[in-house]
Motif scaffolding. Structure first.
Motif, PDB file in Angstrom:
ATOM      1  N   PHE A   1       0.811  -1.218   0.000  1.00 25.85           N
ATOM      2  CA  PHE A   1       0.000   0.000   0.000  1.00 25.85           C
ATOM      3  C   PHE A   1       0.844   1.267   0.000  1.00 25.85           C
ATOM      4  CE2 PHE A   1      -3.205  -3.028   1.587  1.00 25.85           C
ATOM      5  CZ  PHE A   1      -4.226  -2.740   0.687  1.00 25.85           C
ATOM      6  N   ASP A   2       2.120   1.158   0.336  1.00 27.13           N
ATOM      7  CA  ASP A   2       2.997   2.321   0.287  1.00 27.13           C
ATOM      8  C   ASP A   2       3.483   2.594  -1.136  1.00 27.13           C
ATOM      9  OD1 ASP A   2       2.767   2.746   3.004  1.00 27.13           O
ATOM     10  OD2 ASP A   2       4.490   1.478   3.493  1.00 27.13           O
ATOM     11  N   HIS A   3       3.431   1.581  -2.001  1.00 27.83           N
ATOM     12  CA  HIS A   3       3.801   1.721  -3.413  1.00 27.83           C
ATOM     13  C   HIS A   3       2.758   0.951  -4.231  1.00 27.83           C
ATOM     14  CE1 HIS A   3       7.559   2.221  -1.104  1.00 27.83           C
ATOM     15  NE2 HIS A   3       7.826   3.157  -1.995  1.00 27.83           N
ATOM     16  N   PHE A   4       1.543   1.466  -4.227  1.00 23.66           N
ATOM     17  CA  PHE A   4       0.394   0.763  -4.779  1.00 23.66           C
ATOM     18  C   PHE A   4       0.538   0.595  -6.286  1.00 23.66           C
ATOM     19  CE2 PHE A   4      -4.207   0.327  -5.818  1.00 23.66           C
ATOM     20  CZ  PHE A   4      -4.495  -0.718  -4.958  1.00 23.66           C
ATOM     21  N   ASN A   5       0.623  -0.653  -6.725  1.00 26.59           N
ATOM     22  CA  ASN A   5       0.853  -0.966  -8.133  1.00 26.59           C
ATOM     23  C   ASN A   5      -0.208  -1.959  -8.611  1.00 26.59           C
ATOM     24  OD1 ASN A   5       1.733  -1.901 -10.633  1.00 26.59           O
ATOM     25  ND2 ASN A   5       3.888  -1.820 -10.070  1.00 26.59           N
ATOM     26  N   PRO A   6      -1.311  -1.465  -9.152  1.00 27.95           N
ATOM     27  CA  PRO A   6      -2.411  -2.354  -9.558  1.00 27.95           C
ATOM     28  C   PRO A   6      -2.009  -3.409 -10.579  1.00 27.95           C
ATOM     29  CG  PRO A   6      -3.129  -0.075  -9.505  1.00 27.95           C
ATOM     30  CD  PRO A   6      -1.651  -0.052  -9.347  1.00 27.95           C
ATOM     31  N   GLU A   7      -1.152  -3.041 -11.553  1.00 27.71           N
ATOM     32  CA  GLU A   7      -0.749  -4.021 -12.560  1.00 27.71           C
ATOM     33  C   GLU A   7      -0.029  -5.205 -11.924  1.00 27.71           C
ATOM     34  OE1 GLU A   7      -0.255  -0.778 -12.841  1.00 27.71           O
ATOM     35  OE2 GLU A   7      -1.106  -0.120 -14.753  1.00 27.71           O
ATOM     36  N   ALA A   8       0.839  -4.927 -10.939  1.00 30.54           N
ATOM     37  CA  ALA A   8       1.563  -6.004 -10.254  1.00 30.54           C
ATOM     38  C   ALA A   8       0.604  -6.884  -9.461  1.00 30.54           C
ATOM     39  CB  ALA A   8       2.628  -5.415  -9.335  1.00 30.54           C
ATOM     40  N   ILE A   9      -0.400  -6.256  -8.856  1.00 26.78           N
ATOM     41  CA  ILE A   9      -1.385  -7.014  -8.082  1.00 26.78           C
ATOM     42  C   ILE A   9      -2.182  -7.926  -9.012  1.00 26.78           C
ATOM     43  CG2 ILE A   9      -3.393  -6.870  -6.554  1.00 26.78           C
ATOM     44  CD1 ILE A   9      -2.359  -4.051  -5.755  1.00 26.78           C
ATOM     45  N   ILE A  10      -2.551  -7.411 -10.172  1.00 30.92           N
ATOM     46  CA  ILE A  10      -3.308  -8.203 -11.142  1.00 30.92           C
ATOM     47  C   ILE A  10      -2.501  -9.414 -11.592  1.00 30.92           C
ATOM     48  CG2 ILE A  10      -4.266  -8.196 -13.475  1.00 30.92           C
ATOM     49  CD1 ILE A  10      -4.987  -5.219 -12.954  1.00 30.92           C
ATOM     50  N   LYS A  11      -1.230  -9.202 -11.886  1.00 36.81           N
ATOM     51  CA  LYS A  11      -0.370 -10.321 -12.294  1.00 36.81           C
ATOM     52  C   LYS A  11      -0.291 -11.377 -11.200  1.00 36.81           C
ATOM     53  CE  LYS A  11       2.561  -7.673 -15.467  1.00 36.81           C
ATOM     54  NZ  LYS A  11       3.934  -7.139 -15.706  1.00 36.81           N
ATOM     55  N   GLN A  12      -0.188 -10.917  -9.962  1.00 39.53           N
ATOM     56  CA  GLN A  12      -0.131 -11.850  -8.838  1.00 39.53           C
ATOM     57  C   GLN A  12      -1.438 -12.626  -8.717  1.00 39.53           C
ATOM     58  OE1 GLN A  12       2.067 -12.993  -6.838  1.00 39.53           O
ATOM     59  NE2 GLN A  12       0.768 -14.002  -5.331  1.00 39.53           N
ATOM     60  N   LEU A  13      -2.564 -11.959  -8.889  1.00 35.41           N
ATOM     61  CA  LEU A  13      -3.877 -12.616  -8.801  1.00 35.41           C
ATOM     62  C   LEU A  13      -4.028 -13.664  -9.895  1.00 35.41           C
ATOM     63  CD1 LEU A  13      -6.145  -9.522  -8.080  1.00 35.41           C
ATOM     64  CD2 LEU A  13      -5.705 -11.402  -6.513  1.00 35.41           C
ATOM     65  N   HIS A  14      -3.624 -13.341 -11.109  1.00 35.46           N
ATOM     66  CA  HIS A  14      -3.735 -14.292 -12.211  1.00 35.46           C
ATOM     67  C   HIS A  14      -2.780 -15.474 -12.022  1.00 35.46           C
ATOM     68  CE1 HIS A  14      -6.634 -12.003 -14.271  1.00 35.46           C
ATOM     69  NE2 HIS A  14      -5.830 -11.057 -14.749  1.00 35.46           N
ATOM     70  N   ARG A  15      -1.622 -15.205 -11.394  1.00 39.21           N
ATOM     71  CA  ARG A  15      -0.673 -16.281 -11.158  1.00 39.21           C
ATOM     72  C   ARG A  15      -1.217 -17.257 -10.111  1.00 39.21           C
ATOM     73  NH1 ARG A  15       3.506 -13.369 -10.769  1.00 39.21           N
ATOM     74  NH2 ARG A  15       3.688 -13.108  -8.525  1.00 39.21           N
ATOM     75  N   VAL A  16      -1.891 -16.694  -9.088  1.00 38.24           N
ATOM     76  CA  VAL A  16      -2.470 -17.534  -8.034  1.00 38.24           C
ATOM     77  C   VAL A  16      -3.620 -18.360  -8.569  1.00 38.24           C
ATOM     78  CG1 VAL A  16      -3.779 -17.475  -5.878  1.00 38.24           C
ATOM     79  CG2 VAL A  16      -1.750 -16.044  -6.127  1.00 38.24           C
ATOM     80  N   THR A  17      -4.462 -17.724  -9.421  1.00 39.07           N
ATOM     81  CA  THR A  17      -5.620 -18.431  -9.950  1.00 39.07           C
ATOM     82  C   THR A  17      -5.255 -19.346 -11.091  1.00 39.07           C
ATOM     83  OG1 THR A  17      -6.049 -16.529 -11.402  1.00 39.07           O
ATOM     84  CG2 THR A  17      -7.214 -16.613  -9.296  1.00 39.07           C
TER      85      THR A  17
END
Length: 296
Positions: free
Chosen positions: A280-296
């Protein structure tokens, strides 16, 4: 990121995002859109769409989609189709009911005991601590099960915005003075009093003496709606839960109060960061999306 241009979409869902309107007050009318308003809209859209990905299962949204399909399709569904839809819908309802029964945040008595007006009452601190713990656990249950209706989605998206917005704006070139002057605040709203059954997040700010507001509605494909567009949006996306006639939203004070509480934010922040590796200190939505797709 260019702080003067609205963000179209960061996810496959798209969702709706209002055209951002210039700020107008009684003395000044300008076609210029304040950069901080655009940046807040962009972050709101990120949080709304991310939540739509994080919580893909929703009995309420299924019901909306089924109603649309039935209206568009002149042929009646077969008995087999109806049975399959009903079984899936019931399963998702049971998941949400299980999450809600696991924590007592929907119990009216504890909620009444912890309103800010009761701060001097005996047992307030204990009741507050219990509610904060239960609310954090409830949010995490929704994320762990990937399941939630409008309230669960609104809570997650608005909490993410609350945790991210100050550092996000600083990282995008805004000064602490500019952020403080905007007086950005969040809330959870519902249209129950207007005869609806829908919850959304709210982000308000003050620019040049004018109050601006975006509604965060993850249930509707990760949408963000500017205040002046609310009735138009819910007229085009009418459902039994919200329409142009019931799109009058009021604050749900208990939820709004405690998602802004420093004790709650300190409790929920590391849990969200750990679950989805959100910084949350360096909020990066694209990185979060990649992580979500990798988990799923």
């Amino acid at each position: 990121m260019n702080n003067t241009k609205p963000l179209a979409s960061v996810c496959v869902y798209g969702g709706y995002s209002s055209t951002i309107h210039p700020v107008e007050n009684s003395s000044v009318k300008s076609e210029m859109i304040p950069p901080i308003k655009v940046a807040v809209n962009n972050l709101s859209k990120y949080c709304s769409e991310l939540t739509h990905i994080m919580i893909p299962v929703s009995a309420t949204r299924e019901s909306i989609d089924i109603d649309k399909i039935c209206k568009k399709n002149s042929k009646e569904l077969t008995g087999k189709d109806q049975s399959a839809i009903a079984a899936r819908h019931n399963c998702h309802n049971q998941l949400i009911a299980r999450n809600r029964s696991a924590t007592p945040i929907f119990d009216g008595v504890p909620r009444m005991q912890i309103g800010s007006g009761d701060i001097d009452q005996p047992g307030y601190e204990a009741a507050k601590k219990n509610f904060i713990n239960d609310l954090a656990e409830y949010v995490m249950l929704s994320l762990k099960s990937n399941t939630g209706n409008c309230l669960e989605k609104a809570l997650v998206a608005t909490i993410m915005f609350r945790l991210a917005f100050e550092k996000y704006l600083i990282n995008h070139g805004f000064s602490k003075h500019e952020i403080d002057n905007a007086n950005i605040r969040i809330a959870i709203l519902t249209n129950n009093a207007a005869g609806g059954d829908h919850s959304v997040g709210s982000v308000k700010m003050t620019i040049g003496g004018v109050d601006e507001e975006f509604l965060i509605d993850p249930l509707m494909d990760g949408s963000v709606v500017e205040k002046s567009d609310i009735r138009q949006f819910y007229s085009k996306n009418e459902s039994k839960y919200c329409s142009d006639k019931t799109a009058v939203f009021n604050d749900t004070h208990v939820f709004s109060e405690f998602i802004n509480d420093s004790d709650f934010l300190e409790l929920i922040k590391p849990r969200l960061e750990e679950m989805h590796r959100v910084d949350f200190d360096h909020f990066n939505p694209e990185a979060i999306i990649k992580q979500l797709h990798r988990v799923t």
